[in-house]
Scaffold this motif. Structure first.
Motif, mmCIF file in Angstrom:
data_model
loop_
_atom_site.group_PDB
_atom_site.id
_atom_site.type_symbol
_atom_site.label_atom_id
_atom_site.label_comp_id
_atom_site.label_asym_id
_atom_site.label_seq_id
_atom_site.Cartn_x
_atom_site.Cartn_y
_atom_site.Cartn_z
ATOM 1 N N VAL A 140 0.558 -1.653 -0.131
ATOM 2 C CA VAL A 140 0.041 0.089 0.250
ATOM 3 C C VAL A 140 1.058 0.874 0.181
ATOM 4 C CG1 VAL A 140 -2.016 1.203 1.180
ATOM 5 C CG2 VAL A 140 -1.800 -0.798 1.265
ATOM 6 N N VAL A 141 1.399 2.582 -0.928
ATOM 7 C CA VAL A 141 1.806 3.900 -1.032
ATOM 8 C C VAL A 141 0.110 4.587 -0.660
ATOM 9 C CG1 VAL A 141 2.582 5.084 -2.371
ATOM 10 C CG2 VAL A 141 2.985 2.688 -3.193
ATOM 11 N N CYS A 142 1.287 4.985 0.586
ATOM 12 C CA CYS A 142 -0.238 5.838 1.125
ATOM 13 C C CYS A 142 0.122 7.674 0.543
ATOM 14 C CB CYS A 142 0.147 6.246 2.341
ATOM 15 S SG CYS A 142 -0.782 4.235 3.332
ATOM 16 N N GLY A 143 -1.052 8.299 -0.060
ATOM 17 C CA GLY A 143 -0.289 9.544 -0.830
ATOM 18 C C GLY A 143 -0.001 9.287 -2.497
ATOM 19 N N SER A 144 -0.611 9.873 -2.861
ATOM 20 C CA SER A 144 -0.968 10.385 -4.411
ATOM 21 C C SER A 144 -0.497 11.333 -4.532
ATOM 22 C CB SER A 144 -2.410 10.599 -4.527
ATOM 23 O OG SER A 144 -3.218 11.142 -4.338
ATOM 24 N N GLY A 145 0.805 11.890 -4.468
ATOM 25 C CA GLY A 145 1.497 13.110 -4.617
ATOM 26 C C GLY A 145 2.189 12.218 -5.725
ATOM 27 N N LEU A 146 3.199 13.165 -6.342
ATOM 28 C CA LEU A 146 4.180 13.234 -7.598
ATOM 29 C C LEU A 146 5.197 11.716 -6.928
ATOM 30 C CD1 LEU A 146 5.509 16.818 -9.027
ATOM 31 C CD2 LEU A 146 3.593 14.852 -9.238
ATOM 32 N N THR A 147 5.351 11.407 -5.296
ATOM 33 C CA THR A 147 6.091 10.444 -5.335
ATOM 34 C C THR A 147 5.218 8.897 -5.203
ATOM 35 O OG1 THR A 147 7.571 12.137 -3.748
ATOM 36 C CG2 THR A 147 7.645 9.448 -3.425
ATOM 37 N N GLY A 148 4.151 8.955 -4.585
ATOM 38 C CA GLY A 148 3.769 8.164 -4.668
ATOM 39 C C GLY A 148 3.562 7.476 -5.545
ATOM 40 N N ILE A 149 3.040 8.348 -6.398
ATOM 41 C CA ILE A 149 2.964 7.990 -8.289
ATOM 42 C C ILE A 149 3.777 6.951 -8.641
ATOM 43 C CG2 ILE A 149 2.219 8.131 -10.649
ATOM 44 C CD1 ILE A 149 0.802 11.632 -9.592
ATOM 45 N N GLU A 150 5.258 7.424 -8.598
ATOM 46 C CA GLU A 150 6.744 7.030 -9.224
ATOM 47 C C GLU A 150 6.778 5.815 -8.776
ATOM 48 O OE1 GLU A 150 9.006 10.865 -11.234
ATOM 49 O OE2 GLU A 150 9.659 9.988 -8.755
ATOM 50 N N SER A 151 6.285 5.857 -7.000
ATOM 51 C CA SER A 151 6.809 4.446 -5.937
ATOM 52 C C SER A 151 5.925 3.088 -6.371
ATOM 53 C CB SER A 151 6.874 4.977 -4.435
ATOM 54 O OG SER A 151 7.666 6.026 -5.080
ATOM 55 N N ALA A 152 4.684 3.729 -6.915
ATOM 56 C CA ALA A 152 3.741 2.733 -7.054
ATOM 57 C C ALA A 152 3.633 1.665 -8.374
ATOM 58 C CB ALA A 152 2.358 3.857 -7.645
ATOM 59 N N GLY A 197 7.388 4.165 -14.049
ATOM 60 C CA GLY A 197 7.855 2.894 -14.300
ATOM 61 C C GLY A 197 9.653 3.488 -15.639
ATOM 62 N N ARG A 198 10.285 2.458 -15.684
ATOM 63 C CA ARG A 198 11.016 2.833 -16.495
ATOM 64 C C ARG A 198 11.394 3.106 -17.521
ATOM 65 N NH1 ARG A 198 14.509 4.911 -14.553
ATOM 66 N NH2 ARG A 198 12.341 5.050 -13.212
#
Length: 389
Positions: A144-156, A323-324
Motif C-alpha cells: 500500500v502506497v499512502c499519498g497520491s502526489g508525485l512521489t506516491g505515483i512514481e513509487s507505485a 516505471g522505466r
C-alpha cells in the motif's frame, strides 16, 4: 569569514560548490559543509533504490574535492543564533559568521498513528534500502502506497513494474495527476492502470498498524508493506534556535533568502519559506538548487561590499516517471499551474531521465566556472546566468 552550510542535499551542495568556486582566491573566506552522511542522496531517484535498482554512489567529500570547501560529518543537534555556533552530535561546536541553512525535509511519518512504527518512507538512501529489502522478500501480497502526489505515483508505478506478482494499492485524497492538465492527468491514471496499480482516490488514512492501514469510515486495507509518501516535515532546529519560522517550521526569508529575524542566516531549499509573487515556493529540486546558487551569489556580493539582490524563480515543468518505460512531463507556468503542453511516453522518459539524472555534471561545471557566472539546470539543459556585479 566562516561560512557554514548545514545540509549537503541538492541545494546545500549547489551553495557550497558555487560559493567555494567564487571565493577560491580569497584566504579570508572558509566554507564548511556539514552533513550526517558522506554519501550524497539523490532524493528524486530513491524510488529506484527502493525497487532494488542501485544508483551510482556519490561521495560528498569527493564532490567537494578541489573546491577548497571543508566537509564535516555529523548530525546537527543545535544552532545557537546568538553565539553564532552550530553543535554537532560529538559535541563539537562550529562557529560561523554566515550560516546557510539547508537541512531540507523528510516524509512526515508522524502524520497518523502507527506510521512511524509500521510504514516505510523515502527520506534517505537507508530508508529506501530498507524498503528494497522488504520488497525483495515478498513473494506475493499487497503493498500500500499512502499519498497520491508525485512521489506516491512514481513509487507505485516502479513497484508494480518491478514486482508484477505484488498487488499495489495507491491511496490518496486526490486522484493521481490532479495537479496536471486534464489530458496529462488522464495519461497518468491510464498508465497506472496498465501497470496494475489499484488507485483509491478520496481515501484518508487514519492509522497504520501491522498488516493493514485503516481509513476514515472504518475500512481496513490489508498490507504486507506500507510506503508513506503523504506530506513532509522539516527539522525543528530552526524554531528551537529562535529563527522566525512559518506554521510548518520553515525559515521565513526576505527577498534575498536571508532570515527575516537573523539576516546572517540564509535559508535554502525545503527548509525555507520563500515568497514569490505567486505565493510561497514548495520544495522541489527544480527550485532548491537555484536557491543554493543564489545564496552563494548573495554572499559573494556582500564580500564585495554590495547588497544581495532579490531571488526570482518560476517553475518550468513537472516530470513524473511511470516505471522505466513510460513518463509524463507536464509543462507549467511560473506559478506551477499546468500549461496545455505535455510530453508522454518515450519522449517523456528521455526528457525526465535527462533532467533528473545525477547532479554531478552540474556541480562539476560549477567547480570549473569563471568567477563571473553560475550554472544550474533548466528545462533539461545547462543555463549560464551572469552574476550581477
Amino acid at each position: 569569514m566562516n561560512v557554514v552550510i548545514l545540509g549537503a542535499g541538492y541545494a546545500g551542495m549547489a551553495a557550497a560548490i558555487q560559493l567555494a568556486a567564487r571565493t577560491r582566491r580569497r584566504r579570508d573566506v572558509r566554507v564548511t559543509v556539514v552533513d550526517a552522511q558522506e554519501r550524497f542522496t539523490e532524493r528524486m531517484r530513491l524510488h529506484l533504490t527502493a525497487t532494488n535498482q542501485p544508483l551510482t554512489e556519490l561521495s560528498i567529500p569527493d564532490m567537494l574535492a578541489g573546491t577548497g570547501a571543508r566537509f564535516v560529518r555529523g548530525w546537527v543537534t543545535a544552532v545557537d543564533a546568538t553565539a553564532r555556533t552550530v553543535r554537532i552530535d560529538d559535541d563539537r561546536e562550529l562557529p560561523y559568521d554566515t550560516l546557510i541553512y539547508g537541512l531540507g525535509s523528510a516524509a512526515d511519518i508522524s502524520a497518523v498513528p502507527g506510521a512511524e512504527d509500521h510504514a516505510y518512507a523515502l527520506s534517505s538512501a537507508p530508508d529506501a534500502e530498507l524498503l528494497a529489502e522488504r520488497l525483495a522478500g515478498l513473494g506475493g501480497g499487497t503493498v500500500v502506497v499512502c499519498g497520491s502526489g508525485l512521489t506516491g505515483i512514481e513509487s507505485a508505478a516502479e513497484i508494480a513494474e518491478r514486482y508484477p506478482a505484488l498487488r499495489v494499492v495507491l491511496l490518496g485524497r486526490d486522484e493521481p495527476g490532479a495537479s496536471m492538465n486534464a489530458k496529462a492527468g488522464a495519461y497518468v491514471r491510464s498508465a497506472l492502470g496498465r501497470l496494475g496499480v489499484q488507485v483509491r482516490s478520496g481515501a484518508e488514512v487514519v492509522k497504520v498498524r501491522p498488516g493493514a492501514v485503516e481509513l476514515a469510515g472504518g475500512e481496513s486495507v490489508p498490507a504486507d508493506a506500507v510506503l508513506w509518501t503523504s506530506g513532509t516535515r522539516v527539522s525543528p532546529l530552526a524554531a528551537a534556535a529562535g529563527l522566525e519560522v512559518d506554521e510548518r517550521g520553515r525559515i521565513v526569508t526576505d527577498a534575498a533568502l536571508r532570515s527575516v529575524s537573523h539576516p546572517e542566516v540564509y535559508a535554502i531549499g525545503d527548509a525555507a519559506a520563500i515568497r514569490q509573487n505567486y505565493g510561497v515556493m514548495h520544495g522541489t529540486c527544480q527550485g532548491g538548487m537555484p536557491t543554493g546558487v543564489h545564496a552563494a551569489l548573495s554572499i559573494g556580493r556582500v564580500l564585495r561590499g554590495r547588497q544581495p539582490r532579490p531571488f526570482r524563480f518560476g517553475y518550468y515543468h513537472t516530470p513524473v516517471s511511470l516505471g522505466r518505460n513510460d513518463a509524463v512531463v507536464q509543462f507549467t507556468r511560473p506559478d506551477d499551474s499546468p500549461r496545455g503542453i505535455y510530453l508522454a511516453g518515450r519522449a517523456a522518459v528521455r526528457y525526465k531521465e535527462t533532467v533528473t539524472a545525477s547532479p554531478w555534471p552540474t556541480y562539476g561545471r560549477m567547480k570549473k566556472m569563471p568567477a563571473s557566472g553560475a550554472f544550474w539546470p533548466r528545462g533539461g539543459r545547462f543555463t549560464r546566468v551572469r552574476a550581477a556585479r
